[in-house]
Motif scaffolding. Structure first.
Motif, mmCIF file in Angstrom:
data_model
loop_
_atom_site.group_PDB
_atom_site.id
_atom_site.type_symbol
_atom_site.label_atom_id
_atom_site.label_comp_id
_atom_site.label_asym_id
_atom_site.label_seq_id
_atom_site.Cartn_x
_atom_site.Cartn_y
_atom_site.Cartn_z
ATOM 1 N N UNK A 43 -9.400 -2.889 -4.155
ATOM 2 C CA UNK A 43 -9.095 -3.955 -3.467
ATOM 3 C C UNK A 43 -7.875 -4.878 -3.911
ATOM 4 N N UNK A 44 -6.909 -4.134 -4.378
ATOM 5 C CA UNK A 44 -5.700 -4.943 -4.901
ATOM 6 C C UNK A 44 -4.411 -4.589 -4.465
ATOM 7 N N UNK A 45 -3.675 -5.436 -4.494
ATOM 8 C CA UNK A 45 -2.271 -5.196 -3.765
ATOM 9 C C UNK A 45 -1.314 -4.826 -4.916
ATOM 10 N N UNK A 46 -0.131 -4.351 -4.310
ATOM 11 C CA UNK A 46 0.757 -3.833 -5.224
ATOM 12 C C UNK A 46 1.124 -4.897 -6.266
ATOM 13 N N UNK A 47 1.542 -6.152 -5.882
ATOM 14 C CA UNK A 47 1.906 -7.261 -6.873
ATOM 15 C C UNK A 47 0.827 -7.329 -7.930
ATOM 16 N N UNK A 48 -0.301 -7.444 -7.548
ATOM 17 C CA UNK A 48 -1.634 -7.687 -8.534
ATOM 18 C C UNK A 48 -1.410 -6.607 -9.762
ATOM 19 N N UNK A 49 -1.416 -5.250 -9.172
ATOM 20 C CA UNK A 49 -1.463 -3.989 -9.922
ATOM 21 C C UNK A 49 0.037 -4.076 -10.878
ATOM 22 N N UNK A 50 1.008 -4.424 -10.342
ATOM 23 C CA UNK A 50 2.227 -4.558 -11.117
ATOM 24 C C UNK A 50 2.062 -5.673 -12.066
ATOM 25 N N UNK A 51 1.505 -6.902 -11.903
ATOM 26 C CA UNK A 51 1.446 -8.001 -13.043
ATOM 27 C C UNK A 51 0.675 -7.610 -13.947
ATOM 28 N N UNK A 52 -0.466 -6.897 -13.708
ATOM 29 C CA UNK A 52 -1.565 -6.443 -14.655
ATOM 30 C C UNK A 52 -0.876 -5.109 -15.634
ATOM 31 N N UNK A 53 -0.166 -4.346 -14.926
ATOM 32 C CA UNK A 53 0.304 -3.442 -16.061
ATOM 33 C C UNK A 53 1.713 -3.624 -16.371
ATOM 34 N N UNK A 54 2.206 -4.674 -16.100
ATOM 35 C CA UNK A 54 3.754 -4.992 -16.555
ATOM 36 C C UNK A 54 4.789 -4.385 -16.014
ATOM 37 N N UNK A 55 4.840 -4.192 -14.622
ATOM 38 C CA UNK A 55 5.912 -3.696 -13.787
ATOM 39 C C UNK A 55 5.983 -4.637 -12.330
ATOM 40 N N UNK A 56 7.078 -4.416 -11.642
ATOM 41 C CA UNK A 56 7.158 -5.271 -10.552
ATOM 42 C C UNK A 56 6.581 -4.428 -9.472
ATOM 43 N N UNK A 57 6.138 -5.314 -8.202
ATOM 44 C CA UNK A 57 5.507 -4.878 -7.305
ATOM 45 C C UNK A 57 6.273 -3.934 -6.540
ATOM 46 N N UNK A 58 7.784 -3.862 -6.529
ATOM 47 C CA UNK A 58 8.514 -2.829 -6.125
ATOM 48 C C UNK A 58 8.465 -1.630 -6.908
ATOM 49 N N UNK A 59 8.124 -1.495 -8.064
ATOM 50 C CA UNK A 59 7.952 -0.201 -8.864
ATOM 51 C C UNK A 59 6.457 0.565 -8.267
ATOM 52 N N UNK A 60 5.568 -0.469 -8.136
ATOM 53 C CA UNK A 60 4.251 0.181 -7.363
ATOM 54 C C UNK A 60 4.662 0.659 -6.095
ATOM 55 N N UNK A 61 5.227 0.097 -5.286
ATOM 56 C CA UNK A 61 5.489 0.708 -4.104
ATOM 57 C C UNK A 61 6.325 2.164 -4.137
ATOM 58 N N UNK A 62 7.364 2.055 -4.898
ATOM 59 C CA UNK A 62 8.025 3.266 -5.183
ATOM 60 C C UNK A 62 7.272 4.242 -5.734
ATOM 61 N N UNK A 63 6.496 4.009 -6.469
ATOM 62 C CA UNK A 63 5.370 5.094 -7.342
ATOM 63 C C UNK A 63 4.624 5.488 -6.136
ATOM 64 N N UNK A 64 3.983 4.842 -5.170
ATOM 65 C CA UNK A 64 3.083 4.946 -4.358
ATOM 66 C C UNK A 64 3.683 5.741 -3.235
ATOM 67 N N UNK A 65 4.991 5.776 -3.122
ATOM 68 C CA UNK A 65 5.366 6.447 -1.912
ATOM 69 C C UNK A 65 6.172 7.568 -2.265
ATOM 70 N N UNK A 66 6.578 7.983 -3.538
ATOM 71 C CA UNK A 66 6.876 9.193 -4.170
ATOM 72 C C UNK A 66 8.249 8.945 -4.325
ATOM 73 N N UNK A 67 8.904 7.558 -4.252
ATOM 74 C CA UNK A 67 10.386 7.306 -4.343
ATOM 75 C C UNK A 67 10.612 7.064 -5.854
ATOM 76 N N UNK A 68 9.517 6.631 -6.689
ATOM 77 C CA UNK A 68 9.817 6.569 -8.170
ATOM 78 C C UNK A 68 8.677 6.950 -8.972
#
Length: 132
Positions: A43-68
């Motif tokens: 039940x988390x957003x990419x921004x929430x995950x990024x904040x918790x693990x110390x990366x930006x939400x765009x890093x989480x987006x890239x990770x989830x889509x295979x771009x990063x």
């Protein structure tokens, strides 16, 4: 043959682990989809995950889509955040980020691993012996 049979790429550019660019993107997409499912289940957003693990939400987006990729030092935090068993998550990541080392450790031969990952052996891989 098991364990020590190495995969050789037949063509294409390589990334740092020796995967062709196309395969590396495909593998990252598999890992990203897996993590996206777990993030949504938590039940988390990419921004929430990024904040918790110390990366930006765009890093989480890239990770989830295979771009990063995420820095490996963040894998443990992600596993803990999603409630994943660290060794199981590590084994999953290894399989899709470095299938050759995965095969060495877990005894999977190159043909079986290629088939398991959904890549035609005859078209993409050659065994070190030259036989396909």
């Amino acid at each position: 043959t098991t364990g020590s049979v190495a995969l050789l790429e037949s063509a294409g550019g390589d990334d740092a682990s020796g995967l062709t660019t196309a395969l590396a993107v495909a593998y990252r997409s598999i890992v990203g989809s897996y993590c996206q499912r777990h993030r949504k289940a938590a039940g988390m957003t990419q921004a929430q995950v990024g904040d918790i693990i110390g990366v930006g939400h765009t890093a989480i987006s890239g990770y989830e889509t295979g771009r990063g990729q995420l820095p490996p030092g963040r894998y443990d935090k992600l596993a803990d955040l999603y409630g994943l068993d660290r060794p199981t998550y590590g084994k999953f990541l290894l399989r899709y980020t470095n299938p050759w080392i995965y095969a060495l450790i877990y005894g999977t031969d190159s043909r079986s691993l290629a088939r398991d990952l959904g890549y035609p052996v005859a078209n993409r891989y050659k065994l070190a012996s030259g036989k396909v």
